[in-house]
Design a protein around this motif. Structure first.
Motif, PDB file in Angstrom:
ATOM      1  N   ARG A 230       0.831  -1.194   0.000  1.00  0.00           N
ATOM      2  CA  ARG A 230       0.000   0.000   0.000  1.00  0.00           C
ATOM      3  C   ARG A 230       0.875   1.258   0.000  1.00  0.00           C
ATOM      4  O   ARG A 230       0.582   2.235  -0.708  1.00  0.00           O
ATOM      5  CB  ARG A 230      -0.917  -0.002   1.230  1.00  0.00           C
ATOM      6  N   ALA A 231       1.954   1.218   0.785  1.00  0.00           N
ATOM      7  CA  ALA A 231       2.854   2.373   0.843  1.00  0.00           C
ATOM      8  C   ALA A 231       3.544   2.605  -0.497  1.00  0.00           C
ATOM      9  O   ALA A 231       3.758   3.752  -0.920  1.00  0.00           O
ATOM     10  CB  ALA A 231       3.889   2.168   1.942  1.00  0.00           C
ATOM     11  N   VAL A 232       3.892   1.514  -1.192  1.00  0.00           N
ATOM     12  CA  VAL A 232       4.526   1.653  -2.499  1.00  0.00           C
ATOM     13  C   VAL A 232       3.549   2.263  -3.499  1.00  0.00           C
ATOM     14  O   VAL A 232       3.882   3.188  -4.248  1.00  0.00           O
ATOM     15  CB  VAL A 232       5.028   0.283  -2.998  1.00  0.00           C
ATOM     16  N   VAL A 233       2.316   1.758  -3.497  1.00  0.00           N
ATOM     17  CA  VAL A 233       1.307   2.258  -4.431  1.00  0.00           C
ATOM     18  C   VAL A 233       1.046   3.743  -4.214  1.00  0.00           C
ATOM     19  O   VAL A 233       0.856   4.504  -5.174  1.00  0.00           O
ATOM     20  CB  VAL A 233       0.001   1.444  -4.286  1.00  0.00           C
ATOM     21  N   HIS A 234       1.061   4.183  -2.968  1.00  0.00           N
ATOM     22  CA  HIS A 234       0.805   5.589  -2.653  1.00  0.00           C
ATOM     23  C   HIS A 234       2.088   6.416  -2.584  1.00  0.00           C
ATOM     24  O   HIS A 234       2.065   7.561  -2.134  1.00  0.00           O
ATOM     25  CB  HIS A 234       0.047   5.697  -1.325  1.00  0.00           C
ATOM     26  N   ARG A 235       3.205   5.811  -3.018  1.00  0.00           N
ATOM     27  CA  ARG A 235       4.508   6.478  -3.091  1.00  0.00           C
ATOM     28  C   ARG A 235       4.930   7.065  -1.739  1.00  0.00           C
ATOM     29  O   ARG A 235       5.485   8.158  -1.649  1.00  0.00           O
ATOM     30  CB  ARG A 235       4.477   7.582  -4.152  1.00  0.00           C
ATOM     31  N   ALA A 236       4.642   6.284  -0.693  1.00  0.00           N
ATOM     32  CA  ALA A 236       5.062   6.685   0.653  1.00  0.00           C
ATOM     33  C   ALA A 236       6.406   6.069   1.030  1.00  0.00           C
ATOM     34  O   ALA A 236       6.951   6.376   2.088  1.00  0.00           O
ATOM     35  CB  ALA A 236       4.002   6.276   1.680  1.00  0.00           C
ATOM     36  N   LEU A 237       6.952   5.214   0.166  1.00  0.00           N
ATOM     37  CA  LEU A 237       8.265   4.599   0.367  1.00  0.00           C
ATOM     38  C   LEU A 237       9.148   4.922  -0.833  1.00  0.00           C
ATOM     39  O   LEU A 237       8.712   4.822  -1.982  1.00  0.00           O
ATOM     40  CB  LEU A 237       8.139   3.082   0.510  1.00  0.00           C
ATOM     41  N   THR A 238      10.374   5.299  -0.565  1.00  0.00           N
ATOM     42  CA  THR A 238      11.316   5.579  -1.649  1.00  0.00           C
ATOM     43  C   THR A 238      12.050   4.310  -2.042  1.00  0.00           C
ATOM     44  O   THR A 238      12.073   3.318  -1.304  1.00  0.00           O
ATOM     45  CB  THR A 238      12.337   6.639  -1.201  1.00  0.00           C
ATOM     46  N   ASP A 239      12.700   4.356  -3.194  1.00  0.00           N
ATOM     47  CA  ASP A 239      13.485   3.210  -3.634  1.00  0.00           C
ATOM     48  C   ASP A 239      14.617   2.905  -2.655  1.00  0.00           C
ATOM     49  O   ASP A 239      14.928   1.749  -2.384  1.00  0.00           O
ATOM     50  CB  ASP A 239      14.070   3.478  -5.023  1.00  0.00           C
ATOM     51  N   VAL A 240      15.223   3.945  -2.115  1.00  0.00           N
ATOM     52  CA  VAL A 240      16.335   3.747  -1.174  1.00  0.00           C
ATOM     53  C   VAL A 240      15.852   3.077   0.098  1.00  0.00           C
ATOM     54  O   VAL A 240      16.520   2.216   0.664  1.00  0.00           O
ATOM     55  CB  VAL A 240      17.019   5.093  -0.860  1.00  0.00           C
ATOM     56  N   GLN A 241      14.675   3.461   0.571  1.00  0.00           N
ATOM     57  CA  GLN A 241      14.127   2.818   1.769  1.00  0.00           C
ATOM     58  C   GLN A 241      13.838   1.337   1.506  1.00  0.00           C
ATOM     59  O   GLN A 241      14.102   0.488   2.351  1.00  0.00           O
ATOM     60  CB  GLN A 241      12.835   3.525   2.190  1.00  0.00           C
ATOM     61  N   LEU A 242      13.305   1.067   0.329  1.00  0.00           N
ATOM     62  CA  LEU A 242      12.986  -0.304   0.014  1.00  0.00           C
ATOM     63  C   LEU A 242      14.230  -1.150  -0.211  1.00  0.00           C
ATOM     64  O   LEU A 242      14.303  -2.302   0.216  1.00  0.00           O
ATOM     65  CB  LEU A 242      12.118  -0.356  -1.250  1.00  0.00           C
ATOM     66  N   HIS A 243      15.200  -0.562  -0.898  1.00  0.00           N
ATOM     67  CA  HIS A 243      16.392  -1.306  -1.313  1.00  0.00           C
ATOM     68  C   HIS A 243      17.589  -0.394  -1.132  1.00  0.00           C
ATOM     69  O   HIS A 243      17.977   0.333  -2.048  1.00  0.00           O
ATOM     70  CB  HIS A 243      16.233  -1.722  -2.774  1.00  0.00           C
TER      71      HIS A 243
END
Length: 250
Positions: A230-243
């Motif tokens: 849900r956070a990815v879909v709403h762009r609440a997580l950045t690529d750096v945070q994820l990976h």
């Protein structure tokens, strides 16, 4: 009430007891109506339902909201001794017994004394049972001696209709809960697939690779996978945070 009117009223009551597939159904009110209808159709002084607890012991009692205090007291007496206690133990009807008889005094001395003090001449009980499932028992207090007028059969019919209504509503409530869970599971799956697609396109990787990243982030942070998606879909997580090892436009 004429015989024809009584029969029509009884038929309408059976339909009423079956109409439980509604969201705001109140089981206590349903059982209270059963007590009311026993007073109406059987000429009873009062009636009430003793529910069976999971331990097998008599539990809460339900009666009409306008019931006399004497009836409430008798229902409490029957927690220990009386027709309802016998019906709960056997799962069968406890036939009407004249409370002036030696039989009643011998079987339920305390209850019989209390009932006679309140002007009750006879009492009987029928189970709220469907096949092997026993929910409780209905107690009826009559101001007259037992008769051959079929009161026990009518009480059992009303109790049966009430039981079917209760069990139908329980099945309906379980179905609604399951349907809600399935809807949420499907919505969660859609969000996860959407998040996978967004990351795979943005990173130029496979959907499986993007899913592994989502799952690893959820595990590291002890979060539900759906919440991360849900956070990815709403762009609440950045690529750096994820990976952290990936640089990207996030």
């Amino acid at each position: 009430m004429s015989q024809e009117t009584r029969e029509l009223r009884l038929a309408a009551t059976l339909v009423e007891f079956a109409d439980t597939l509604i969201g705001d159904f109140d089981p206590a009110l349903h059982l209270s109506r059963l007590a009311d209808r026993c007073v109406e159709f059987l000429g009873a002084r009062g009636a009430g339902v003793t529910l069976l607890e999971g331990s097998g012991r008599p539990g809460p009692v339900v009666h009409s909201a306008g019931q006399q205090p004497s009836v409430r007291e008798l229902l409490e007496w029957e927690q220990e001794s009386g027709p309802v206690r016998e019906s709960l133990a056997s799962g069968k009807a406890a036939r009407a017994v004249p409370l002036a008889s030696r039989e009643a005094a011998a079987r339920w001395p305390e209850f019989t004394a209390a009932a006679r003090r309140f002007g009750i001449a006879s009492t009987y009980a029928v189970p709220l049972r469907r096949h092997e499932m026993l929910l409780g028992a209905l107690s009826v207090y009559a101001p007259h001696p037992p008769s051959a007028g079929g009161e026990l059969a009518i009480a059992q019919t009303l109790a049966d209709a009430t039981t079917v209504g209760l069990l139908n509503h329980r099945a309906y409530a379980q179905y609604r809960k399951l349907a809600g869970q399935l809807r949420e599971a499907l919505a969660s799956r859609v969000r996860i697939e959407q998040a996978k697609g967004m990351l795979a396109e943005r990173w130029g990787t496979s959907p499986d690779g993007a899913f592994d990243t989502l799952r690893q982030y959820a595990r590291r942070n002890r979060l539900p996978l759906d919440q991360v998606a849900r956070a990815v879909v709403h762009r609440a997580l950045t690529d750096v945070q994820l990976h952290p090892d990936r640089s990207g436009p996030g």
